[in-house]
Enzyme design. Sequence first.
Site, PDB file in Angstrom:
ATOM      1  CB  ALA A 132      14.624   3.926   7.413  1.00  0.00           C
TER       2      ALA A 132
ATOM      3  N   GLY B  77      12.050   5.933  11.823  1.00  0.00           N
ATOM      4  CA  GLY B  77      13.341   7.559  11.070  1.00  0.00           C
ATOM      5  C   GLY B  77      12.388   8.935  11.015  1.00  0.00           C
TER       6      GLY B  77
ATOM      7  CD  GLU C 144      14.724   6.617  15.093  1.00  0.00           C
ATOM      8  OE1 GLU C 144      14.420   6.185  14.261  1.00  0.00           O
ATOM      9  OE2 GLU C 144      14.855   6.075  15.428  1.00  0.00           O
TER      10      GLU C 144
ATOM     11  CD  GLU D 141      11.031   2.895  14.813  1.00  0.00           C
ATOM     12  OE1 GLU D 141      10.274   3.037  15.019  1.00  0.00           O
ATOM     13  OE2 GLU D 141      11.632   4.061  13.951  1.00  0.00           O
TER      14      GLU D 141
HETATM   15  N1  COA Z   1       9.663   3.435   3.768  1.00  0.00           N
HETATM   16  C1  COA Z   1       9.214   2.952   2.420  1.00  0.00           C
HETATM   17  N2  COA Z   1       8.039   3.150   1.666  1.00  0.00           N
HETATM   18  C2  COA Z   1       6.514   4.054   2.333  1.00  0.00           C
HETATM   19  C3  COA Z   1       7.412   4.276   3.779  1.00  0.00           C
HETATM   20  C4  COA Z   1       8.419   3.743   4.341  1.00  0.00           C
HETATM   21  N3  COA Z   1       8.102   3.880   5.574  1.00  0.00           N
HETATM   22  N4  COA Z   1       6.135   4.751   4.006  1.00  0.00           N
HETATM   23  C5  COA Z   1       5.059   4.880   3.507  1.00  0.00           C
HETATM   24  N5  COA Z   1       5.879   3.988   1.940  1.00  0.00           N
HETATM   25  C6  COA Z   1       5.100   4.222   0.981  1.00  0.00           C
HETATM   26  C7  COA Z   1       4.142   3.520   0.286  1.00  0.00           C
HETATM   27  O1  COA Z   1       4.596   2.126   0.332  1.00  0.00           O
HETATM   28  C8  COA Z   1       3.268   4.637  -0.361  1.00  0.00           C
HETATM   29  O2  COA Z   1       4.252   3.601  -2.279  1.00  0.00           O
HETATM   30  P1  COA Z   1       2.958   3.055  -3.357  1.00  0.00           P
HETATM   31  O3  COA Z   1       2.682   4.015  -3.404  1.00  0.00           O
HETATM   32  O4  COA Z   1       4.764   2.691  -4.300  1.00  0.00           O
HETATM   33  O5  COA Z   1       2.907   1.888  -3.146  1.00  0.00           O
HETATM   34  C9  COA Z   1       3.284   5.431  -0.579  1.00  0.00           C
HETATM   35  O6  COA Z   1       4.657   5.531   0.185  1.00  0.00           O
HETATM   36  C10 COA Z   1       2.126   5.251   0.138  1.00  0.00           C
HETATM   37  O7  COA Z   1       1.939   4.954   1.004  1.00  0.00           O
HETATM   38  P2  COA Z   1       0.481   4.247   1.880  1.00  0.00           P
HETATM   39  O8  COA Z   1       0.673   3.438   2.946  1.00  0.00           O
HETATM   40  O9  COA Z   1       0.036   3.702  -0.031  1.00  0.00           O
HETATM   41  O10 COA Z   1       0.170   5.543   2.070  1.00  0.00           O
HETATM   42  P3  COA Z   1      -1.360   5.368   3.513  1.00  0.00           P
HETATM   43  O11 COA Z   1      -1.928   7.166   3.428  1.00  0.00           O
HETATM   44  O12 COA Z   1      -2.131   4.691   3.268  1.00  0.00           O
HETATM   45  O13 COA Z   1      -0.528   5.137   4.413  1.00  0.00           O
HETATM   46  C11 COA Z   1       1.019   5.600   6.201  1.00  0.00           C
HETATM   47  C12 COA Z   1      -0.118   6.658   4.638  1.00  0.00           C
HETATM   48  C13 COA Z   1       1.969   6.374   7.066  1.00  0.00           C
HETATM   49  C14 COA Z   1       0.271   5.000   7.834  1.00  0.00           C
HETATM   50  C15 COA Z   1       1.763   3.887   5.585  1.00  0.00           C
HETATM   51  O14 COA Z   1       2.320   4.565   4.600  1.00  0.00           O
HETATM   52  C16 COA Z   1       2.682   3.587   6.846  1.00  0.00           C
HETATM   53  O15 COA Z   1       2.402   3.112   7.395  1.00  0.00           O
HETATM   54  N6  COA Z   1       4.356   3.503   6.449  1.00  0.00           N
HETATM   55  C17 COA Z   1       5.226   3.270   7.100  1.00  0.00           C
HETATM   56  C18 COA Z   1       5.838   3.923   8.103  1.00  0.00           C
HETATM   57  C19 COA Z   1       6.288   2.557   9.198  1.00  0.00           C
HETATM   58  O16 COA Z   1       6.609   1.816   9.633  1.00  0.00           O
HETATM   59  N7  COA Z   1       7.316   4.436   9.777  1.00  0.00           N
HETATM   60  C20 COA Z   1       8.854   3.039  10.099  1.00  0.00           C
HETATM   61  C21 COA Z   1      10.128   2.645   8.736  1.00  0.00           C
HETATM   62  S1  COA Z   1      10.691   1.870  10.423  1.00  0.00           S
END
Ligand code: COA
Length: 260
Positions: free
Chosen positions: A66, A112, A115, A135
Amino acid sequence: MSFNNILVDITFAVAQITINRPRKLNALNKETISELSSAFTTLENDRTVKVILLTGAGEKAFVAGADIAEFSNFSVEEGKLLAKKGQDQLFDLVQNLSKPVIAVVNGFALGGGLELAMACHFRIASDNAKMGLPEVSLGVIPGYGGTQRLAQLVGKGKAMELVMTASMIPAEEALGLGLVNYVTTPEELMPLATKLASKIMRNSLVAISGAIKAINANFIEGVNGYEIEINAFGDCFGTEDFKEGTSAFLEKRRPDFPNN
Ligand code: COA
């Protein structure tokens, strides 16, 4: 169908929905959820569509969760509404769709995103995919049905562990847990999805929708799945597809299902 955050393509009765926010790793914001809901509803009612594939744009992510930026300031009431609306509008809709929906997991499927993949009827993944419900690392819990569907798919103990540890597991491990049905290379992922869709489409789609309903019934509190199965089984006997399927077998030929 024209949307801001998703792409929809229909080729030979197979619809492909692609979540298209690759710069945000296809994170599910409000508008994307609403567009997905609208696309699934339209495809459900489109008689030319037989199977639906759901995937993410780019090489990195199916859906990374999400959209965290969108809910970071929410109150308790807003949090409840977010989960309820999402479940009603999209996740339950996908699970109960009468047409087969396959999640084609091409990279990160987190929160999400996992999910949503779990709401699909089954999942296939590329060998670079990573899955998890992280989460609790954000101080929240899965709210789009993840606590229920993960336990249904992998068992209670493993679901507890994956949620508590916020682990991200590789596709091969997800395969071993039964979370995904197949793992293949990124290049072979969509061809495999198309092959599975073709195999499904050889069978009666009317019967398949009855089977989806009966299998889903097992997981609805207070509903007797065996009763649902008896009724859905009986209903098949009133269909043209049943007449064609049984006649074709007896006449030693391939069936040509009239409702497909
Ligand atoms: N919500 C909003 N933005 C998200 C996102 C999310 N769930 N997951 C990734 N993004 C965005 C990042 O903020 C970043 O945006 P920016 O370039 O404007 O800063 C972009 O997507 C790229 O992500 P980034 O984190 O730079 O890539 P990465 O390769 O370093 O890491 C992940 C990849 C998936 C490990 C990391 O993005 C992450 O942990 N995301 C969240 C996962 C999460 O907790 N999901 C559950 C949500 S309830």
